[in-house]
Design a protein around this motif. Sequence first.
Motif, short mmCIF file in Angstrom:
data_model
loop_
_atom_site.label_atom_id
_atom_site.label_comp_id
_atom_site.label_asym_id
_atom_site.label_seq_id
_atom_site.Cartn_x
_atom_site.Cartn_y
_atom_site.Cartn_z
N TRP A 39 -11.17 -16.03 11.16
CA TRP A 39 -10.81 -14.80 10.46
C TRP A 39 -10.36 -13.80 11.54
CZ3 TRP A 39 -12.33 -13.37 5.19
CH2 TRP A 39 -13.04 -14.37 4.50
N VAL A 40 -9.12 -13.38 11.53
CA VAL A 40 -8.63 -12.48 12.57
C VAL A 40 -8.33 -11.11 11.97
CG1 VAL A 40 -6.20 -13.17 12.35
CG2 VAL A 40 -7.06 -12.27 14.53
N MET A 41 -8.70 -10.06 12.71
CA MET A 41 -8.56 -8.69 12.22
C MET A 41 -7.69 -7.86 13.17
SD MET A 41 -11.46 -5.72 11.57
CE MET A 41 -12.19 -6.51 10.13
N TYR A 42 -6.71 -7.18 12.58
CA TYR A 42 -6.06 -6.03 13.22
C TYR A 42 -6.84 -4.79 12.83
CZ TYR A 42 -3.04 -1.93 13.32
OH TYR A 42 -2.56 -0.66 13.51
N LYS A 96 0.64 -23.92 6.39
CA LYS A 96 -0.69 -23.37 6.11
C LYS A 96 -0.57 -22.20 5.13
CE LYS A 96 -2.50 -24.61 10.68
NZ LYS A 96 -3.19 -24.13 11.91
N THR A 97 -1.64 -21.96 4.37
CA THR A 97 -1.67 -20.82 3.47
C THR A 97 -2.73 -19.83 3.94
OG1 THR A 97 -3.21 -21.99 1.99
CG2 THR A 97 -0.84 -22.11 1.47
N TYR A 98 -2.51 -18.55 3.60
CA TYR A 98 -3.33 -17.47 4.14
C TYR A 98 -3.67 -16.43 3.08
CZ TYR A 98 -1.76 -19.36 8.61
OH TYR A 98 -1.50 -20.19 9.66
N MET A 99 -4.83 -15.79 3.29
CA MET A 99 -5.20 -14.57 2.59
C MET A 99 -5.08 -13.40 3.56
SD MET A 99 -5.97 -15.62 -0.39
CE MET A 99 -6.24 -13.91 -0.91
N ALA A 100 -4.66 -12.25 3.06
CA ALA A 100 -4.65 -11.02 3.85
C ALA A 100 -5.29 -9.92 3.03
CB ALA A 100 -3.23 -10.63 4.23
N TYR A 101 -6.32 -9.29 3.60
CA TYR A 101 -7.00 -8.15 2.97
C TYR A 101 -6.65 -6.92 3.81
CZ TYR A 101 -9.69 -12.01 0.97
OH TYR A 101 -10.06 -13.18 0.34
N LEU A 115 0.80 -1.23 0.00
CA LEU A 115 0.00 0.00 0.00
C LEU A 115 0.83 1.28 0.00
CD1 LEU A 115 -2.86 -0.96 2.50
CD2 LEU A 115 -2.99 -0.80 0.00
N GLY A 116 2.06 1.21 0.48
CA GLY A 116 2.88 2.41 0.57
C GLY A 116 2.59 3.27 1.78
N VAL A 117 1.53 2.94 2.51
CA VAL A 117 1.16 3.59 3.77
C VAL A 117 0.66 2.49 4.70
CG1 VAL A 117 0.59 5.88 2.86
CG2 VAL A 117 -1.13 4.09 2.82
N ALA A 118 0.74 2.74 6.00
CA ALA A 118 0.34 1.69 6.96
C ALA A 118 -1.15 1.45 6.89
CB ALA A 118 0.74 2.10 8.37
N PRO A 119 -1.59 0.21 6.75
CA PRO A 119 -3.04 -0.08 6.73
C PRO A 119 -3.67 0.13 8.09
CG PRO A 119 -1.78 -2.12 6.71
CD PRO A 119 -0.79 -1.01 6.56
N LYS A 120 -4.93 0.51 8.09
CA LYS A 120 -5.71 0.64 9.31
C LYS A 120 -6.38 -0.67 9.70
CE LYS A 120 -5.19 5.12 10.05
NZ LYS A 120 -4.52 5.63 11.27
N VAL A 121 -6.61 -1.53 8.71
CA VAL A 121 -7.23 -2.83 8.94
C VAL A 121 -6.46 -3.89 8.17
CG1 VAL A 121 -9.26 -4.26 8.44
CG2 VAL A 121 -9.57 -1.99 9.41
N THR A 155 -16.09 0.45 23.01
CA THR A 155 -15.48 0.87 21.76
C THR A 155 -16.14 0.13 20.61
OG1 THR A 155 -13.36 1.34 22.80
CG2 THR A 155 -13.34 0.97 20.42
N ILE A 156 -16.71 0.89 19.67
CA ILE A 156 -17.33 0.34 18.47
C ILE A 156 -16.40 0.67 17.30
CG2 ILE A 156 -19.41 0.21 17.08
CD1 ILE A 156 -19.92 -0.33 20.07
N ILE A 157 -15.88 -0.34 16.65
CA ILE A 157 -15.05 -0.10 15.47
C ILE A 157 -15.93 -0.13 14.22
CG2 ILE A 157 -12.89 -0.93 16.46
CD1 ILE A 157 -13.36 -3.60 14.97
N TYR A 158 -15.48 0.54 13.18
CA TYR A 158 -16.23 0.54 11.93
C TYR A 158 -15.28 0.62 10.74
CZ TYR A 158 -15.46 5.61 11.93
OH TYR A 158 -14.86 6.85 11.95
N MET A 159 -15.81 0.20 9.59
CA MET A 159 -15.20 0.40 8.28
C MET A 159 -16.27 1.03 7.41
SD MET A 159 -13.38 -3.35 7.84
CE MET A 159 -12.58 -2.92 6.28
N ALA A 160 -15.99 2.19 6.82
CA ALA A 160 -16.99 2.91 6.03
C ALA A 160 -16.42 3.25 4.67
CB ALA A 160 -17.41 4.18 6.76
N PHE A 161 -17.28 3.18 3.64
CA PHE A 161 -16.89 3.45 2.26
C PHE A 161 -17.90 4.40 1.64
CE2 PHE A 161 -15.24 -0.62 3.52
CZ PHE A 161 -13.93 -0.57 3.08
#
Length: 338
Positions: free
Chosen positions: A163-166, A218-223, A145-151, A320-326
């Motif tokens: 499914w684990v999320m940072y 093991k194999t993994y996907m990262a979004y 991404l060239g910048v640090a991801p938020k998620v 704390t309520i986290i969100y992802m908005a588009f």
Amino acid sequence: TIWSGNNTSPRTITTNVDNDLVWVKNRSHAYSHYWLDSVRGVGTSSDGKQLRSDSNSANITATSNGYISGLGNTGFTLTTGSSDFERLNANGMTYCAWTWRANGQGSSNTDGSTNTTYTSVNTTAGFSISTYAGSGSLATIGHGLGVAPKVVLIKSTSHTENWVMYHASLGAGKYIYLNNADGAGPGSGTNTSIFNNTAPTSSVFTVNTDGVVNGSGKTYMAYCFKSIKGYSKMGSYTGNQNANGNFVYLGFEPALIIFKNTGANENWAMFDNKRDTYYNPVTKFLQPNDSAADNNSLVDFLSNGFKLRQNEYRMTQSNTIIYMAFAKHPLVANVGQS
């Protein structure tokens, strides 16, 4: 996008954008969420490429569940068998899909100590998809991404793992699971076995030895998602426990919002601007961790953010309520256009 089933196979669903991540849900009946991406490639009649966000299972066998057989720059193609139309395209049932543009299958990213097999990146939209092989040892993985991801959202494609999320609002000492209702872990203190209590950088994210992110063999996907001004925002707020709920400023009118109460055992919730036939309050939500059909709550999608209109425990408890908005109309050129 939304559609009504018609029992035809194959069937192409038009989106008018490139489709590198496709997330499909039967919204009228209780069938699983399906994820497919261009990095793993489409399914065929003899293999499975789809994942379920409401399950910790590995890749799904296509022959028993139907599959997405094509990803294009204007839509995606559904192929179903005689007994599984209800999952994707049955008469009398309704469906929806959320799609993101990356950059096709991509290529190996060598920024980290573990090279990715493929990394597909859309830096304009702050979104990347990667696949990598676990080592069982502390490692860094390039996200492009060239910048640090938020998620950072990670799922094993080869093994039964959560499914684990940072999420940046929680920090790298915490984690949350997309496929269940658990609050953020650990309950107190910090965790080092998953993200090593190390925040992502502009080039890599860190995974430790836990099998949920980095098991040997093991194999993994990262979004990975980065907040982009005028297009997306990954943030948090503290619920006010009131029917006259929080107003949260985004800087754009949302098209999709995904919520999680991180302090309680409560389901996720996602609202969008396509499933409701009228505007404000937006009422219909689905739960990424649950196969249930549309539920109802009250959220206003405003020109510069969102406002909660119901004391809904998923989104208004004093946690704390986290969100992802588009955004509905991105203020960034060429975010999703083909």
